[in-house]
Scaffold this motif. Structure first.
Motif, mmCIF file in Angstrom:
data_model
loop_
_atom_site.group_PDB
_atom_site.id
_atom_site.type_symbol
_atom_site.label_atom_id
_atom_site.label_comp_id
_atom_site.label_asym_id
_atom_site.label_seq_id
_atom_site.Cartn_x
_atom_site.Cartn_y
_atom_site.Cartn_z
ATOM 1 N N VAL A 1 12.427 -7.679 -6.876
ATOM 2 C CA VAL A 1 11.684 -8.880 -6.510
ATOM 3 C C VAL A 1 10.217 -8.488 -6.423
ATOM 4 O O VAL A 1 9.851 -7.599 -5.643
ATOM 5 N N GLN A 2 9.386 -9.107 -7.228
ATOM 6 C CA GLN A 2 7.993 -8.689 -7.295
ATOM 7 C C GLN A 2 7.179 -9.257 -6.137
ATOM 8 O O GLN A 2 7.277 -10.436 -5.798
ATOM 9 N N ARG A 3 6.380 -8.395 -5.546
ATOM 10 C CA ARG A 3 5.433 -8.781 -4.511
ATOM 11 C C ARG A 3 4.066 -8.189 -4.867
ATOM 12 O O ARG A 3 3.963 -7.313 -5.730
ATOM 13 N N SER A 4 3.023 -8.651 -4.194
ATOM 14 C CA SER A 4 1.678 -8.117 -4.396
ATOM 15 C C SER A 4 1.176 -7.533 -3.085
ATOM 16 O O SER A 4 1.466 -8.070 -2.001
ATOM 17 N N ALA A 5 0.432 -6.444 -3.189
ATOM 18 C CA ALA A 5 -0.116 -5.812 -1.991
ATOM 19 C C ALA A 5 -1.238 -6.669 -1.423
ATOM 20 O O ALA A 5 -2.086 -7.190 -2.158
ATOM 21 N N THR A 6 -1.254 -6.811 -0.118
ATOM 22 C CA THR A 6 -2.310 -7.559 0.556
ATOM 23 C C THR A 6 -3.380 -6.639 1.133
ATOM 24 O O THR A 6 -4.441 -7.104 1.549
ATOM 25 N N ARG A 7 -3.102 -5.349 1.148
ATOM 26 C CA ARG A 7 -4.062 -4.360 1.645
ATOM 27 C C ARG A 7 -3.720 -3.014 1.034
ATOM 28 O O ARG A 7 -2.658 -2.835 0.433
ATOM 29 N N ARG A 8 -4.622 -2.067 1.175
ATOM 30 C CA ARG A 8 -4.364 -0.706 0.711
ATOM 31 C C ARG A 8 -3.342 -0.069 1.645
ATOM 32 O O ARG A 8 -3.478 -0.141 2.869
ATOM 33 N N ALA A 9 -2.315 0.532 1.060
ATOM 34 C CA ALA A 9 -1.263 1.121 1.885
ATOM 35 C C ALA A 9 -0.681 2.332 1.175
ATOM 36 O O ALA A 9 -0.571 2.349 -0.052
ATOM 37 N N PRO A 10 -0.274 3.352 1.928
ATOM 38 C CA PRO A 10 0.323 4.540 1.304
ATOM 39 C C PRO A 10 1.721 4.245 0.771
ATOM 40 O O PRO A 10 2.442 3.384 1.292
ATOM 41 N N LEU B 1 -2.834 -0.690 -3.945
ATOM 42 C CA LEU B 1 -4.114 -1.318 -3.634
ATOM 43 C C LEU B 1 -3.976 -2.830 -3.630
ATOM 44 O O LEU B 1 -3.059 -3.381 -4.254
ATOM 45 N N PRO B 2 -4.873 -3.519 -2.933
ATOM 46 C CA PRO B 2 -4.777 -4.978 -2.867
ATOM 47 C C PRO B 2 -4.653 -5.610 -4.257
ATOM 48 O O PRO B 2 -5.371 -5.243 -5.183
ATOM 49 N N GLY B 3 -3.735 -6.551 -4.369
ATOM 50 C CA GLY B 3 -3.546 -7.278 -5.616
ATOM 51 C C GLY B 3 -2.625 -6.608 -6.606
ATOM 52 O O GLY B 3 -2.201 -7.251 -7.582
ATOM 53 N N GLU B 4 -2.285 -5.336 -6.404
ATOM 54 C CA GLU B 4 -1.358 -4.658 -7.302
ATOM 55 C C GLU B 4 0.070 -5.100 -7.004
ATOM 56 O O GLU B 4 0.416 -5.420 -5.871
ATOM 57 N N THR B 5 0.909 -5.068 -8.025
ATOM 58 C CA THR B 5 2.289 -5.491 -7.845
ATOM 59 C C THR B 5 3.146 -4.341 -7.320
ATOM 60 O O THR B 5 2.854 -3.163 -7.525
ATOM 61 N N PHE B 6 4.213 -4.725 -6.634
ATOM 62 C CA PHE B 6 5.213 -3.776 -6.163
ATOM 63 C C PHE B 6 6.569 -4.445 -6.329
ATOM 64 O O PHE B 6 6.812 -5.529 -5.794
ATOM 65 N N ASP B 7 7.445 -3.808 -7.115
ATOM 66 C CA ASP B 7 8.786 -4.331 -7.352
ATOM 67 C C ASP B 7 9.708 -3.858 -6.238
ATOM 68 O O ASP B 7 10.078 -2.685 -6.173
ATOM 69 N N VAL B 8 10.082 -4.772 -5.345
ATOM 70 C CA VAL B 8 10.885 -4.438 -4.172
ATOM 71 C C VAL B 8 12.364 -4.413 -4.537
ATOM 72 O O VAL B 8 12.905 -5.364 -5.111
ATOM 73 N N ALA C 1 2.487 -4.846 4.336
ATOM 74 C CA ALA C 1 1.389 -4.687 3.371
ATOM 75 C C ALA C 1 1.646 -5.468 2.094
ATOM 76 O O ALA C 1 0.823 -5.437 1.179
ATOM 77 N N LEU C 2 2.784 -6.190 2.035
ATOM 78 C CA LEU C 2 3.160 -6.918 0.833
ATOM 79 C C LEU C 2 3.236 -8.409 1.111
ATOM 80 O O LEU C 2 3.648 -8.835 2.191
ATOM 81 N N GLY C 3 2.821 -9.204 0.126
ATOM 82 C CA GLY C 3 2.880 -10.651 0.243
ATOM 83 C C GLY C 3 3.404 -11.265 -1.036
ATOM 84 O O GLY C 3 3.876 -10.567 -1.937
#
Length: 268
Positions: A59-68, A82-89, A114-116
């Motif tokens: 499920v794709q989400r986007s970062a809302t802030r910089r996070a490790p 980084l903010p705005g980058e995608t993360f596949d959960v 950190a994900l939205g």
């Protein structure tokens, strides 16, 4: 994905149209840093070559802030998102999302807060001077109020990645970093290439095998050659100098000071 908070109803599909996976032969070995497969769970996109007791659809989400990005709960950072980058959960557990970072392909754990919801980025931050780190991806609305020298459209990125790298001289050295807040060697190369429109994994040993093509030992060093020494990488700026992440951060150094060159790779 295994948590109902990001549950999506399965698509309606007839047996004739639904995609099926068949694992033939032995399960392939995977690199857990860049392939989302564990002993208990794997990305369904790997199902045709990796056996696992359970599979999850991302499920794709986007970062809302910089996070490790962590290799394990409470572990050391191996990268960052980084903010705005995608993360596949693929899984939610104990306040963390486990999945795959869209820009550098790193697999690991990111704090859920950190994900939205996904956004549609149109620009990337390419210089310091804003509240966003270099590398952050912004919507058109977010970029509208920023200086044109600070953000670039994602469909008009510069091709000269060495010039991009030179603009980042002075960024501090941070283990697991890949932003203007700090970089390590592999993160620096990955960030620079992403700002020039090329997706690149951030782990040095993989970069040394996969980026560009190998240059023979007797060929001259050219601007843009990736110089790999033992567990390290630098970007050549000419036949005698390179950009390297040392204790003081990103700096221009003499090639002779890098140590024994293991291999050189040249980007297209």
């Amino acid at each position: 994905m295994t948590d109902h908070r990001f549950h999506q109803a399965p698509p309606s599909a007839s047996p004739r149209t639904r995609k099926r996976f068949a694992l033939t032969g032995r399960s392939h070995s995977v690199d857990p840093r860049v392939e989302a497969a564990r002993g208990d769970l794997a990305d369904v996109r790997l199902a045709d070559r990796v056996f696992a007791p359970h599979y999850a659809a991302a499920v794709q989400r986007s970062a809302t802030r910089r996070a490790p990005i962590l290799a394990a709960h409470g572990g050391a950072p191996i990268s960052e998102i980084l903010p705005g980058e995608t993360f596949d959960v693929l899984e939610l557990s104990h306040g963390y999302a486990w999945g795959v970072a869209g820009v550098d392909g790193t697999v690991g754990f990111v704090e859920m807060n950190a994900l939205g919801m996904p956004i549609q980025p149109a620009h990337v931050v390419c210089a310091t001077g804003t509240d966003f780190p270099v590398g952050a991806r912004l919507t058109s609305e977010q970029a509208a109020g920023l200086d044109a020298n600070v953000v670039r459209p994602l469909d008009a990125l510069p091709k000269d990645f060495v010039a991009v790298a030179e603009s980042l001289i002075g960024i501090p050295a941070v283990d697991g970093g890949r932003s203007s807040a700090g970089v390590d060697a592999g993160g620096f190369v990955s960030l620079v290439l992403s700002l020039a429109g090329t997706k690149a994994v951030r782990f040095v040993d993989i970069q040394a095998k996969e980026l560009g093509h190998v240059v023979s030992d007797n060929a001259p060093v050219l601007r843009g050659d990736l110089i790999f020494t033992e567990n390290d990488v630098a970007i050549a700026t000419d036949d005698a100098h390179a950009l390297h992440v040392g204790d003081a951060g990103v700096a221009r150094v003499a090639l002779a000071d890098l140590g024994t060159i293991m291999t050189r790779r040249r980007m297209p």
